[in-house]
Design an enzyme around this catalytic site. Structure first.
Site, PDB file in Angstrom:
ATOM      1  N   TYR A 272      -6.434  32.289   8.286  1.00 38.11           N
ATOM      2  CA  TYR A 272      -5.828  31.794   7.048  1.00 38.11           C
ATOM      3  C   TYR A 272      -5.684  30.273   7.095  1.00 38.11           C
ATOM      4  CZ  TYR A 272      -2.218  30.921   3.506  1.00 38.11           C
ATOM      5  OH  TYR A 272      -1.502  30.419   2.437  1.00 38.11           O
TER       6      TYR A 272
ATOM      7  N   GLU B  97       0.273  26.115   7.224  1.00 38.97           N
ATOM      8  CA  GLU B  97      -0.508  26.778   8.269  1.00 38.97           C
ATOM      9  C   GLU B  97      -1.696  25.942   8.723  1.00 38.97           C
ATOM     10  OE1 GLU B  97       0.072  29.590   9.946  1.00 38.97           O
ATOM     11  OE2 GLU B  97       1.950  29.978   8.888  1.00 38.97           O
TER      12      GLU B  97
ATOM     13  N   SER C 251      -1.347  24.594   2.580  1.00 41.56           N
ATOM     14  CA  SER C 251      -0.331  25.356   3.319  1.00 41.56           C
ATOM     15  C   SER C 251       0.023  24.671   4.632  1.00 41.56           C
ATOM     16  CB  SER C 251      -0.869  26.759   3.612  1.00 41.56           C
ATOM     17  OG  SER C 251      -0.073  27.421   4.570  1.00 41.56           O
TER      18      SER C 251
END
Length: 324
Positions: free
Chosen positions: A150, A128, A126
């Site tokens: 996360y 992120e 991801s």
């Protein structure tokens, strides 16, 4: 016949991936949570898909599943999917989105060693993991510095993909930037927006409450990103690949596009903000450089931002018409 195992097969990406693999004649196995209601619907609609109920937090069960299915390809998509939820359950997020990936890599490597032929694995990484990037756009060399539980869990899984690649496992990491479709759950801000636009257009009134309208993201069409995942699994060399459009839009841009598609000119009359919907720490502008995926995988996005939003709004308007 190629045998593929897909974790998270009932999710957005898992659904598009399952459809793709079935069209290709692949024998598809899917890992689902025990008691997952969506799994019953999938089993009824596609009995040819073999489903396995396994808890993602159960390491021995994950290893047993890999051994039982004996897959040629493993697509690891399952895990916590919400940054917001990860702040509520940081330890659980680490277990499901980080440690579970390590269990899958270890099991795939062991299976490969035992049978003497390759097991190809894709880790759904991801954007992120980049957190607050110091450079823009972000590519495969961008520093990993997550700012959420996360992102930290995904970063651990991303690093473990490198570790097992070093041991000879074909494990590709697709660093997926935001990607949407009508299959997004309403808990995601994008689907929340399109549902609200469709409902307000029908009723002539209503309110949509959001958090930070200025947050900018690189949004793409989910089936395009699934195509990149498959290409990465089958590429001659396992590697990291950023999957992104290279263009950013704000949440406000998303709102404006959705309400315009629904036929509402003045969206601001129906939208308010609430600090309760703002994350404790939010990533700065995320925009990906997918030049490597273009060059090595032959991949490129096919659906632009406004078309993506329009398809989501049209879908939600059709759902409301069906209810009526």
């Amino acid at each position: 016949m190629t045998v593929a195992l897909v974790t998270g097969i009932t999710g957005q990406d898992g659904t598009f991936l399952r459809q793709r693999l079935l069209r290709e004649g692949v024998e598809v196995h899917g890992m689902v949570r025990p008691g997952d209601g969506l799994a019953r619907d999938l089993s009824s609609a596609h009995p040819e898909v073999v489903l396995h109920e396994v808890d993602l937090s159960d390491g021995p069960a994950l290893r047993g599943l890999i051994c039982e299915v004996d897959p040629d390809e493993v697509y690891h998509l399952a895990g916590v999917s919400s940054v917001g939820f990860s702040w509520q359950e940081p330890v659980l997020t680490g277990l499901l989105s980080g440690l579970a990936a390590a269990e899958i890599f270890a099991a795939a490597w062991q299976l490969q060693e035992q049978r003497g032929r390759a097991v190809r694995v894709v880790q759904a990484s991801s954007a992120e993991i980049f957190g607050q990037p110091r450079v823009s756009p972000q590519d495969e060399q961008t520093e990993i510095r997550p700012v959420s539980p996360y992102g930290a869990a995904k970063a651990y899984a991303h690093h473990m993909a490198h570790v097992y690649r070093g041991r000879g496992l074909h494990v590709a990491a697709c660093i997926l930037f935001n990607h949407e479709s009508p299959l997004r759950p309403p808990s995601f801000v994008t689907r929340k927006i399109t549902q609200a636009a469709a409902r307000i257009a029908r009723d002539g009134r209503g309110e949509l409450v959001l958090g930070n309208l200025d947050a900018r993201r690189d949004w793409g069409w989910a089936p395009d990103y699934v195509d990149a995942i498959v290409r990465a699994a089958r590429h001659v060399v396992a590697d990291d690949f950023v999957v992104a459009t290279g263009r950013t839009h704000s949440v406000e841009d998303f709102v404006a596009a959705a309400f315009s598609r629904a036929g509402i000119d003045d969206w601001s009359a129906h939208v308010s903000t609430d600090p309760a919907f703002v994350r404790p720490v939010d990533a700065t502008e995320q925009v990906g450089d997918a030049a490597k995926a273009h060059r090595e995988l032959g991949w490129s996005p096919t659906v632009d931002f406004r078309t993506m939003v329009a398809r989501m709004v049209d879908h939600d308007r059709q759902l409301l018409e069906g209810e009526a």
